[in-house]
Design an enzyme around this catalytic site. Sequence first.
Site, mmCIF file in Angstrom:
data_model
loop_
_atom_site.group_PDB
_atom_site.id
_atom_site.type_symbol
_atom_site.label_atom_id
_atom_site.label_comp_id
_atom_site.label_asym_id
_atom_site.label_seq_id
_atom_site.Cartn_x
_atom_site.Cartn_y
_atom_site.Cartn_z
ATOM 1 N N VAL A 96 -6.659 -3.529 20.915
ATOM 2 C CA VAL A 96 -7.106 -4.825 20.416
ATOM 3 C C VAL A 96 -5.900 -5.762 20.409
ATOM 4 O O VAL A 96 -4.826 -5.406 19.912
ATOM 5 C CB VAL A 96 -7.675 -4.722 18.979
ATOM 6 C CG1 VAL A 96 -8.234 -6.069 18.530
ATOM 7 C CG2 VAL A 96 -8.737 -3.630 18.890
ATOM 8 N N TYR A 123 1.625 8.394 15.151
ATOM 9 C CA TYR A 123 0.545 7.474 14.757
ATOM 10 C C TYR A 123 -0.816 8.095 15.048
ATOM 11 O O TYR A 123 -1.735 8.024 14.217
ATOM 12 C CB TYR A 123 0.707 6.156 15.511
ATOM 13 C CG TYR A 123 -0.476 5.218 15.427
ATOM 14 C CD1 TYR A 123 -0.686 4.432 14.296
ATOM 15 C CD2 TYR A 123 -1.384 5.116 16.483
ATOM 16 C CE1 TYR A 123 -1.772 3.572 14.207
ATOM 17 C CE2 TYR A 123 -2.470 4.257 16.413
ATOM 18 C CZ TYR A 123 -2.661 3.492 15.277
ATOM 19 O OH TYR A 123 -3.747 2.636 15.202
ATOM 20 N N LYS A 156 -4.218 8.963 12.651
ATOM 21 C CA LYS A 156 -5.577 8.507 12.920
ATOM 22 C C LYS A 156 -6.545 9.683 13.059
ATOM 23 O O LYS A 156 -7.736 9.552 12.721
ATOM 24 C CB LYS A 156 -5.595 7.614 14.162
ATOM 25 C CG LYS A 156 -4.908 6.266 13.920
ATOM 26 C CD LYS A 156 -5.541 5.524 12.746
ATOM 27 C CE LYS A 156 -4.931 4.167 12.504
ATOM 28 N NZ LYS A 156 -5.593 3.435 11.396
ATOM 29 N N LEU A 166 0.803 -1.221 0.000
ATOM 30 C CA LEU A 166 0.000 0.000 0.000
ATOM 31 C C LEU A 166 0.834 1.268 0.000
ATOM 32 O O LEU A 166 0.277 2.369 -0.132
ATOM 33 C CB LEU A 166 -0.958 -0.002 1.194
ATOM 34 C CG LEU A 166 -2.050 -1.072 1.155
ATOM 35 C CD1 LEU A 166 -2.889 -1.014 2.429
ATOM 36 C CD2 LEU A 166 -2.940 -0.920 -0.073
#
Length: 296
Positions: A237, A202, A206, A107
């Site tokens: 998670v 990061y 987001k 990507l």
Amino acid sequence: MALLSSPEESRDDSSSYKTRWSPPRHNSPVLSLELALIIWSMDRWRGRVALVTGASVGIGAAIARELVRGGMKVMGCARDVEKIKKLSAEFQSEDYSGVLVPFKCDLTREEDILAMFSAIKAQHKGVDVCINNAGLAHPDSLLSGATSSWKNMLDVNVLGLSICTREAYKSMKERNVDDGHIIHINSICGHRVVNSPDIHFYTATKYAVTALTEALRQELRETNSHIRATCISPGLVETEFGPRLYSQQADKAATLYTQYKTLEAVDVASAVTYVLSAPPHVQIGDIVMRSVEQPT
């Protein structure tokens, strides 16, 4: 969820997708009403094509599993395509009604993304659902971080997501698909800044995803499109994300998921099917979810 009937897919002469509602056909007394309604409303996606980025492990693999189980044709992409091939064989052995098609794609390379969409068009006509799940983090603070690490996060978390979104929209538009869905797997970090320098850059990526989701909704509405835009923002998670983030700091990696009961990948996958199962006129903008034990 106020939903009393199940959707069926139909096409008019211009090949545009429409949705009409008819009485549910599933009468199993075993299923709870809520679960039954989700299953009925997911019926309209059976046989449709979904792209899931970062589908080899973790949340992406869990999403792919749920969609294939529901009868969708899932295009799963990642740099490590061998893991997706193993998942595809596993899903076949479990006799799921859908199929997982592996695509190797980096990507950070626009040419890879464009080639993937071209192959999907040639083999499966196009994408009806795009789930931008791929994302990564490097523990590089704002005061001492490496530029290469910042750029890598931007390339995957923001630019790769945006290119996939643009190409998915083009795919839907050229086939007159007006009930498509674009879902960004965001993060609770896209809604607040925690005092942890390891994830500050990061977090900025987001926050960009949060803005891009709402901006996408606005642009789609301006074109009178009924394609929906959603982001799902989970807290911590338990996946491969943590060990990769702290690959050079074994002590942090070892304790990241031991402080409290975290979310699991399947929890996020369930949020995806919930969003997709909403009636076509319902726009779910964001789902913020975290473990009940997560402190922030």
